[in-house]
Write a protein that holds these residues in place. Structure first.
Motif, PDB file in Angstrom:
ATOM      1  N   SER A 206      -1.215   0.811   9.742  1.00  0.00           N
ATOM      2  CA  SER A 206      -0.643  -0.125   8.738  1.00  0.00           C
ATOM      3  C   SER A 206      -0.717   0.267   7.437  1.00  0.00           C
ATOM      4  O   SER A 206      -1.251   1.076   6.849  1.00  0.00           O
ATOM      5  CB  SER A 206      -1.446  -1.477   8.915  1.00  0.00           C
ATOM      6  OG  SER A 206      -3.063  -1.321   8.458  1.00  0.00           O
ATOM      7  N   SER A 208      -0.818  -2.073   3.625  1.00  0.00           N
ATOM      8  CA  SER A 208      -1.338  -3.235   2.651  1.00  0.00           C
ATOM      9  C   SER A 208      -0.072  -4.177   2.487  1.00  0.00           C
ATOM     10  O   SER A 208       0.889  -3.931   1.847  1.00  0.00           O
ATOM     11  CB  SER A 208      -1.972  -2.921   1.493  1.00  0.00           C
ATOM     12  OG  SER A 208      -2.573  -4.197   0.865  1.00  0.00           O
ATOM     13  N   ALA A 218      -1.488  -7.221   6.298  1.00  0.00           N
ATOM     14  CA  ALA A 218      -1.007  -5.779   6.647  1.00  0.00           C
ATOM     15  C   ALA A 218      -0.085  -5.696   7.578  1.00  0.00           C
ATOM     16  O   ALA A 218       0.051  -6.748   8.466  1.00  0.00           O
ATOM     17  CB  ALA A 218      -2.389  -5.136   7.158  1.00  0.00           C
TER      18      ALA A 218
END
Length: 297
Positions: A206, A208, A218
């Motif tokens: 992922s 942020s 995320a």
């Protein structure tokens, strides 16, 4: 830079501080020590939504455990010591105390920070508990249906590191997955670190925040998603790459993570079909630790 003909990108993995407890779980057999360890480290992949990051560090032979039985070291990681204390009590109380033949010992006896988890667990005995000593360690004996559950008085915690990582680019899903599995198996032989994601492997790395959905903490890192590489501006996926896996590593210190990253990468590049190794970072915004790939070698 190339390793076994595979490109190692000139970049770094960005990691951040975290609090870590290390627990030794023993059992009458390796099977039951592992079962308890697996249960105690469940729902522990990422602090994005899990209450802790957790995983099995390594197996311990009977010759190195206080009670002379097979054992498993686990790590439990949280952002603060208060949360770590709570997670230790909940995970050991619900997942190890309840498992057949298990006992719990301190995996960081020299740590300055100690949590009196064994002392708290003794109250489950409702007044029937007692104290004993095993290999010079103060242990509480808690009578349960199968016999006695043994828990050392304290479990140690330290300031460690979370988020060491590297990405494996493969020409197919199976080549990338085989390389990731081999890397995780190699890391599992080391002391001081864990790979907290399922089977040690991240399938859905992922980023942020989000580009579109502001309520998300995320979201998918679209620049590393091969199925949409032709649609994403600035994609990081080469034309001959069709699958990517990430290995995330938490550890008790920088050296533990460096060793794990090095052996993991060295193992991954031996698998046919691996095209490239890189790492994830946020330009220094996520954490203070930077593990530069080229410096590992």
């Amino acid at each position: 830079m190339e390793l076994n003909g595979v490109e190692i990108e000139d970049t770094y993995a960005e990691a951040f501080p975290i609090k870590i407890a290390r627990v030794l779980i023993t059992g009458a057999t390796k099977r039951w020590a592992q079962v308890a360890a697996s249960e105690a480290t469940g729902f522990g992949t990422s602090v994005i939504m899990c209450p802790a990051e957790a995983g099995i560090e390594r197996f311990a032979s009977p010759s190195e455990t206080p009670d002379g039985r097979p054992g498993v070291y686990i790590q439990i990681c949280t952002f603060g010591y208060k949360a770590l204390d709570e997670q230790l009590l909940e995970r050991i109380g619900q997942c190890v105390l309840t498992a057949p033949t298990t006992a719990v010992f301190n995996g960081l006896p020299e740590a300055e920070k100690q949590f009196n988890i064994g002392f708290k667990l003794k109250f489950f005995a409702d007044g029937t508990e007692s104290e004993t000593e095993i290999a010079g360690k103060k242990v509480f004996k808690i009578p349960i249906m199968e016999g006695d559950f043994l828990a050392e008085e304290n479990i140690g915690g330290i300031s460690g590191i979370a988020g060491g990582n590297f990405f494996i680019f493969g020409d197919s899903q199976m080549s990338a997955l085989t390389a990731a599995e081999a890397a995780v198996d190699a890391i599992a032989e080391l002391e001081g670190c864990i790979t907290p994601f399922p089977g040690g492997i991240v399938a859905s790395g992922s980023k942020s925040g989000a580009n579109k959905y502001a309520f998300m903490k995320a979201t998918a890192n679209e620049k590393f998603c091969p199925s949409i590489k032709d649609k994403v501006e600035g994609t990081e996926i080469p034309a001959d790459v069709n699958s990517v896996y990430e290995i995330v590593i938490n550890g008790i210190d920088e050296e533990s993570i460096k060793k794990a990253m090095k052996i993991g990468i060295e193992t991954a590049v031996t698998v046919p079909g691996v095209k490239k190794i890189t790492a994830g970072n946020y330009g220094g915004k996520l954490g203070k630790y930077q593990f530069k790939l080229h410096e590992l070698f």
